[in-house]
Design a protein around this motif. Structure first.
Motif, PDB file in Angstrom:
ATOM      1  N   ALA A 137      17.919  -8.756   1.092  1.00 46.56           N
ATOM      2  CA  ALA A 137      17.586  -8.916  -0.329  1.00 46.56           C
ATOM      3  C   ALA A 137      16.094  -8.780  -0.588  1.00 46.56           C
ATOM      4  O   ALA A 137      15.672  -8.424  -1.697  1.00 46.56           O
ATOM      5  N   ALA A 138      15.254  -9.054   0.433  1.00 48.81           N
ATOM      6  CA  ALA A 138      13.813  -8.952   0.238  1.00 48.81           C
ATOM      7  C   ALA A 138      13.376  -7.513   0.011  1.00 48.81           C
ATOM      8  O   ALA A 138      12.316  -7.267  -0.581  1.00 48.81           O
ATOM      9  N   ALA A 139      14.146  -6.555   0.474  1.00 45.34           N
ATOM     10  CA  ALA A 139      13.786  -5.142   0.342  1.00 45.34           C
ATOM     11  C   ALA A 139      14.229  -4.548  -0.989  1.00 45.34           C
ATOM     12  O   ALA A 139      13.988  -3.361  -1.241  1.00 45.34           O
ATOM     13  N   VAL A 140      14.873  -5.335  -1.835  1.00 43.07           N
ATOM     14  CA  VAL A 140      15.327  -4.851  -3.140  1.00 43.07           C
ATOM     15  C   VAL A 140      14.186  -5.027  -4.139  1.00 43.07           C
ATOM     16  O   VAL A 140      13.736  -6.148  -4.397  1.00 43.07           O
ATOM     17  N   ALA A 141      13.699  -3.925  -4.663  1.00 38.06           N
ATOM     18  CA  ALA A 141      12.570  -3.979  -5.588  1.00 38.06           C
ATOM     19  C   ALA A 141      12.622  -2.775  -6.519  1.00 38.06           C
ATOM     20  O   ALA A 141      13.204  -1.741  -6.194  1.00 38.06           O
ATOM     21  N   ASP A 142      12.002  -2.939  -7.673  1.00 42.17           N
ATOM     22  CA  ASP A 142      11.821  -1.805  -8.575  1.00 42.17           C
ATOM     23  C   ASP A 142      10.621  -0.974  -8.146  1.00 42.17           C
ATOM     24  O   ASP A 142      10.612   0.248  -8.320  1.00 42.17           O
ATOM     25  N   VAL A 143       9.614  -1.638  -7.578  1.00 42.85           N
ATOM     26  CA  VAL A 143       8.424  -0.946  -7.122  1.00 42.85           C
ATOM     27  C   VAL A 143       7.857  -1.708  -5.932  1.00 42.85           C
ATOM     28  O   VAL A 143       7.867  -2.943  -5.904  1.00 42.85           O
ATOM     29  N   ALA A 144       7.395  -0.977  -4.922  1.00 45.48           N
ATOM     30  CA  ALA A 144       6.729  -1.559  -3.761  1.00 45.48           C
ATOM     31  C   ALA A 144       5.279  -1.095  -3.759  1.00 45.48           C
ATOM     32  O   ALA A 144       4.999   0.092  -3.956  1.00 45.48           O
ATOM     33  N   LEU A 145       4.369  -2.027  -3.537  1.00 48.82           N
ATOM     34  CA  LEU A 145       2.938  -1.738  -3.525  1.00 48.82           C
ATOM     35  C   LEU A 145       2.419  -1.826  -2.098  1.00 48.82           C
ATOM     36  O   LEU A 145       2.706  -2.794  -1.384  1.00 48.82           O
ATOM     37  N   VAL A 146       1.644  -0.848  -1.687  1.00 49.47           N
ATOM     38  CA  VAL A 146       0.980  -0.863  -0.383  1.00 49.47           C
ATOM     39  C   VAL A 146      -0.520  -0.923  -0.626  1.00 49.47           C
ATOM     40  O   VAL A 146      -1.076  -0.090  -1.337  1.00 49.47           O
ATOM     41  N   SER A 147      -1.179  -1.913  -0.022  1.00 48.16           N
ATOM     42  CA  SER A 147      -2.594  -2.129  -0.298  1.00 48.16           C
ATOM     43  C   SER A 147      -3.500  -1.219   0.522  1.00 48.16           C
ATOM     44  O   SER A 147      -4.551  -0.786   0.038  1.00 48.16           O
ATOM     45  N   HIS A 148      -3.118  -0.931   1.770  1.00 51.97           N
ATOM     46  CA  HIS A 148      -3.935  -0.053   2.606  1.00 51.97           C
ATOM     47  C   HIS A 148      -3.094   0.420   3.781  1.00 51.97           C
ATOM     48  O   HIS A 148      -1.913   0.058   3.901  1.00 51.97           O
ATOM     49  N   LEU A 149      -3.683   1.222   4.659  1.00 45.88           N
ATOM     50  CA  LEU A 149      -2.898   1.984   5.608  1.00 45.88           C
ATOM     51  C   LEU A 149      -2.709   1.320   6.962  1.00 45.88           C
ATOM     52  O   LEU A 149      -2.035   1.898   7.831  1.00 45.88           O
ATOM     53  N   HIS A 150      -3.259   0.147   7.199  1.00 46.11           N
ATOM     54  CA  HIS A 150      -3.032  -0.521   8.474  1.00 46.11           C
ATOM     55  C   HIS A 150      -1.531  -0.745   8.676  1.00 46.11           C
ATOM     56  O   HIS A 150      -0.788  -0.998   7.712  1.00 46.11           O
ATOM     57  N   LEU A 167       7.230   3.756  -5.015  1.00 47.29           N
ATOM     58  CA  LEU A 167       6.285   3.299  -3.995  1.00 47.29           C
ATOM     59  C   LEU A 167       4.886   3.695  -4.429  1.00 47.29           C
ATOM     60  O   LEU A 167       4.615   4.863  -4.686  1.00 47.29           O
ATOM     61  N   VAL A 168       3.996   2.706  -4.504  1.00 46.41           N
ATOM     62  CA  VAL A 168       2.619   2.945  -4.920  1.00 46.41           C
ATOM     63  C   VAL A 168       1.718   2.727  -3.713  1.00 46.41           C
ATOM     64  O   VAL A 168       1.760   1.667  -3.072  1.00 46.41           O
ATOM     65  N   VAL A 169       0.895   3.732  -3.397  1.00 43.83           N
ATOM     66  CA  VAL A 169       0.042   3.707  -2.210  1.00 43.83           C
ATOM     67  C   VAL A 169      -1.359   4.178  -2.585  1.00 43.83           C
ATOM     68  O   VAL A 169      -1.553   4.813  -3.631  1.00 43.83           O
ATOM     69  N   PRO A 170      -2.350   3.903  -1.745  1.00 43.33           N
ATOM     70  CA  PRO A 170      -3.701   4.408  -2.034  1.00 43.33           C
ATOM     71  C   PRO A 170      -3.751   5.927  -2.028  1.00 43.33           C
ATOM     72  O   PRO A 170      -3.026   6.595  -1.285  1.00 43.33           O
ATOM     73  N   ALA A 188     -10.894  -3.164  -3.054  1.00 44.16           N
ATOM     74  CA  ALA A 188     -10.876  -4.188  -2.015  1.00 44.16           C
ATOM     75  C   ALA A 188     -11.975  -3.867  -1.018  1.00 44.16           C
ATOM     76  O   ALA A 188     -12.248  -2.694  -0.738  1.00 44.16           O
ATOM     77  N   ALA A 189     -12.596  -4.904  -0.480  1.00 44.21           N
ATOM     78  CA  ALA A 189     -13.660  -4.726   0.514  1.00 44.21           C
ATOM     79  C   ALA A 189     -13.030  -4.806   1.902  1.00 44.21           C
ATOM     80  O   ALA A 189     -13.000  -5.860   2.548  1.00 44.21           O
ATOM     81  N   HIS A 190     -12.498  -3.685   2.363  1.00 41.70           N
ATOM     82  CA  HIS A 190     -11.742  -3.665   3.616  1.00 41.70           C
ATOM     83  C   HIS A 190     -11.689  -2.231   4.116  1.00 41.70           C
ATOM     84  O   HIS A 190     -11.659  -1.281   3.308  1.00 41.70           O
ATOM     85  N   ASP A 191     -11.681  -2.052   5.426  1.00 44.86           N
ATOM     86  CA  ASP A 191     -11.521  -0.722   6.014  1.00 44.86           C
ATOM     87  C   ASP A 191     -10.052  -0.348   5.925  1.00 44.86           C
ATOM     88  O   ASP A 191      -9.213  -0.873   6.652  1.00 44.86           O
ATOM     89  N   GLY A 192      -9.713   0.556   5.012  1.00 43.20           N
ATOM     90  CA  GLY A 192      -8.318   0.851   4.734  1.00 43.20           C
ATOM     91  C   GLY A 192      -7.735   1.976   5.540  1.00 43.20           C
ATOM     92  O   GLY A 192      -6.604   2.399   5.281  1.00 43.20           O
ATOM     93  N   GLY A 242      -4.262  -7.919  -1.473  1.00 38.17           N
ATOM     94  CA  GLY A 242      -4.121  -7.095  -0.285  1.00 38.17           C
ATOM     95  C   GLY A 242      -4.882  -7.725   0.861  1.00 38.17           C
ATOM     96  O   GLY A 242      -4.660  -8.879   1.210  1.00 38.17           O
ATOM     97  N   ASP A 243      -5.814  -6.989   1.452  1.00 41.13           N
ATOM     98  CA  ASP A 243      -6.707  -7.514   2.482  1.00 41.13           C
ATOM     99  C   ASP A 243      -8.114  -7.189   2.030  1.00 41.13           C
ATOM    100  O   ASP A 243      -8.441  -6.030   1.774  1.00 41.13           O
ATOM    101  N   THR A 244      -8.956  -8.193   1.915  1.00 40.01           N
ATOM    102  CA  THR A 244     -10.281  -7.955   1.353  1.00 40.01           C
ATOM    103  C   THR A 244     -11.239  -9.038   1.774  1.00 40.01           C
ATOM    104  O   THR A 244     -10.832 -10.160   2.121  1.00 40.01           O
ATOM    105  N   GLY A 245     -12.518  -8.707   1.761  1.00 46.24           N
ATOM    106  CA  GLY A 245     -13.547  -9.712   1.783  1.00 46.24           C
ATOM    107  C   GLY A 245     -14.045  -9.959   0.372  1.00 46.24           C
ATOM    108  O   GLY A 245     -13.617  -9.308  -0.583  1.00 46.24           O
ATOM    109  N   LEU A 246     -14.936 -10.930   0.229  1.00 47.42           N
ATOM    110  CA  LEU A 246     -15.597 -11.118  -1.062  1.00 47.42           C
ATOM    111  C   LEU A 246     -16.488  -9.922  -1.357  1.00 47.42           C
ATOM    112  O   LEU A 246     -17.088  -9.337  -0.455  1.00 47.42           O
ATOM    113  N   PHE A 247     -16.561  -9.517  -2.601  1.00 46.93           N
ATOM    114  CA  PHE A 247     -17.457  -8.427  -2.944  1.00 46.93           C
ATOM    115  C   PHE A 247     -18.023  -8.646  -4.342  1.00 46.93           C
ATOM    116  O   PHE A 247     -17.398  -9.294  -5.193  1.00 46.93           O
ATOM    117  N   ASP A 248     -19.227  -8.117  -4.539  1.00 49.43           N
ATOM    118  CA  ASP A 248     -19.852  -8.207  -5.856  1.00 49.43           C
ATOM    119  C   ASP A 248     -18.971  -7.494  -6.883  1.00 49.43           C
ATOM    120  O   ASP A 248     -18.455  -6.413  -6.640  1.00 49.43           O
TER     121      ASP A 248
END
Length: 260
Positions: A46-59, A77-80, A122-126, A153-159
């Protein structure tokens, strides 16, 4: 008005708002390379049932091809921007599952039903490590329906984080990782609490901790596995005392009432 959020472990959540099911960074495995799931069951079908899935980065613990194969045919599916070029297997999965792939960069917005989804920096190496191209950005997403929910997603603090995100009701913030040390471009519990204070979100849910750990390293800095959720609650109480924090168990759901 309300939003309902389920945490499945790591960065995988389901956000239900305005009748739309939004799935974040789906990861539905017991083991990934040198990592194993130490807490919480593998999410149910049931967790895989979605209208849209978001991917924050490629890791691979955020864009996991095997987990995307569990999505229903036709899922959006929404990806960078650039993900299809950087990860050829993504195109094969999309064809096999008839996924409707949209690539976005920071500032771009899409609509799914009554929910508008905006990509933010996001402040992250994607990159797809170890050899992926560097031009693919890591993203967070802001979901605006009955509530406004920020998935970092995955991020550090950023200005400029508050300016990029804007006003939000709920912040899904990473507070740890999958190993004994956090590198550059991550939030630990204290920095996540500082992010919460900067954002001014009314509610926060800690994610990205207490799920995966390297095989054979159970006793190497184990507090980095067990403690981030409780540490975030403590730091948030000091830095963002007006915010309510919900540290969920794996598979647990919370329904949040919004003021708007």
């Amino acid at each position: 008005m309300s939003v309902e959020i389920t945490w499945w472990g790591h960065a995988t959540t389901t956000v239900r708002d305005s009748g739309v099911r939004v799935l974040t960074d789906p990861l539905f495995v017991q083991r990934l390379a040198h990592l194993r799931r130490r807490r919480g069951p593998v999410p149910p079908p049931a967790a895989a049932v979605a209208d849209v899935a978001l991917v924050s980065h490629l890791h691979a613990d955020h864009l996991h091809l095997g987990s995307l194969m569990r999505l229903r045919p036709g899922t959006r599916l929404v990806v960078p921007r650039g993900a299809g070029r950087a990860v050829p297997g993504l195109r094969r999965v999309a064809r096999a599952r008839e996924l409707r792939v949209t690539e976005v960069r920071p500032g771009e917005e899409i609509a799914v039903g009554e929910v508008r989804i905006r990509a933010v920096p996001a402040a992250h190496d994607g990159r797809r490590l170890p050899y992926g191209p560097s031009g693919v950005p890591a993203l967070g997403y802001v979901l605006r329906g009955e509530a406004t929910t920020y998935f970092a997603g995955d991020t550090g603090l950023f200005d400029g984080m508050p300016r990029a995100v804007g006003d939000c009701d709920v912040a899904l913030l990473p507070v740890g990782g999958w190993g004994p040390y956090l590198g550059h471009g991550h939030l630990d519990a204290h920095r996540a609490a500082e992010a919460l204070a900067r954002l001014g979100a009314r509610t926060a849910i800690p994610v990205h901790y207490g799920t995966f750990w390297p095989i054979g390293m159970d006793w190497v800095r184990p507090h980095e596995f067990h403690a981030p959720g409780d540490d975030f609650v403590r730091h948030a109480g000091q830095l963002a005392p007006d915010a309510v924090v919900h540290p969920l168990r794996h598979g647990e759901c919370v329904r949040l009432e919004t003021a708007r």
